[in-house]
Design an enzyme around this catalytic site. Structure first.
Site, PDB file in Angstrom:
ATOM      1  N   LYS A  38     -12.248 -57.101  10.498  1.00  0.00           N
ATOM      2  CA  LYS A  38     -13.572 -57.344  11.063  1.00  0.00           C
ATOM      3  C   LYS A  38     -13.751 -56.617  12.393  1.00  0.00           C
ATOM      4  O   LYS A  38     -14.285 -57.155  13.353  1.00  0.00           O
ATOM      5  CB  LYS A  38     -13.783 -58.853  11.244  1.00  0.00           C
ATOM      6  CG  LYS A  38     -13.693 -59.601   9.929  1.00  0.00           C
ATOM      7  CD  LYS A  38     -14.078 -61.051  10.053  1.00  0.00           C
ATOM      8  CE  LYS A  38     -13.957 -61.826   8.778  1.00  0.00           C
ATOM      9  NZ  LYS A  38     -14.375 -61.217   7.572  1.00  0.00           N
ATOM     10  N   CYS A  39     -13.318 -55.380  12.415  1.00  0.00           N
ATOM     11  CA  CYS A  39     -13.313 -54.570  13.631  1.00  0.00           C
ATOM     12  C   CYS A  39     -14.265 -53.391  13.447  1.00  0.00           C
ATOM     13  O   CYS A  39     -14.530 -52.962  12.326  1.00  0.00           O
ATOM     14  CB  CYS A  39     -11.875 -54.078  13.859  1.00  0.00           C
ATOM     15  SG  CYS A  39     -11.662 -52.908  15.203  1.00  0.00           S
ATOM     16  N   GLY A  40     -14.740 -52.849  14.547  1.00  0.00           N
ATOM     17  CA  GLY A  40     -15.576 -51.657  14.482  1.00  0.00           C
ATOM     18  C   GLY A  40     -14.854 -50.464  13.873  1.00  0.00           C
ATOM     19  O   GLY A  40     -15.483 -49.525  13.399  1.00  0.00           O
TER      20      GLY A  40
END
Length: 172
Positions: A38-40
């Site tokens: 759930k990271c950029g």
């Protein structure tokens, strides 16, 4: 830090909690990445998988990527081991091994990452992982050759990986 002094001395846990002896990768080029769902930078899974497949197509199993999910950066890897595996396979078709969830900094840091940070400190000698998707390249000789920040796109690593693959096997 653990008593291990070489890359091949470690046996981090896989997604099922079983030790994976890094000795199994002796003579291979290994890219280690701390990952998060759930990271950029999560879309880098796609580039990592393409890099993995493209290089292995030409060099066989002489190249390996090991992903280490980490929830230390803004809680961006909250899932269970099973959820992480499913996410990687369903969303990005990941075929390289995703290891057990690990801390990369602090008192409970995975010993592999403690060793990697000692061997190849970051900018200004920083001995911590700054964010998700930092990458470490280990050569055939078991030494850390390169370290890249999260912003380094997987395709930009190919040249350095190929340089390491072209090197002769280390003498035993």
């Amino acid at each position: 830090m653990a008593s291990a002094t070489k890359f091949y001395d470690f046996a981090p846990l896989d997604k099922k909690g079983q030790p994976v002896p890094l000795e199994d990768y002796k003579g291979k080029v290994v890219l280690i990445v701390n990952t998060a769902s759930k990271c950029g930078f999560t879309s880098q899974y796609e580039g990592l998988e393409k890099l993995y497949k493209d290089i292995r197509e030409k060099h066989g199993d002489s190249f390996q990527i090991l992903g280490f999910p980490c929830n230390q950066f803004a809680g961006q890897e909250p899932g269970s081991e099973e959820e992480i595996q499913t996410f990687c396979q369903v969303n990005y078709g990941v075929t390289f091994p995703i290891m057990g969830k690990s801390d990369v900094n602090g008192a409970n840091a995975n010993p592999v990452f403690e060793w990697l940070k000692q061997e190849k400190p970051g900018l200004f000698g920083m001995k911590r992982v700054k964010w998700n998707f930092e990458k470490f390249l280990v050569g055939k000789d078991g030494k850390v050759k390169e370290r890249w920040a999260s912003t380094a796109k997987p395709e930009s690593l190919e040249k350095a990986i190929l340089v390491e693959l072209a090197k002769a096997e280390p003498k035993a």
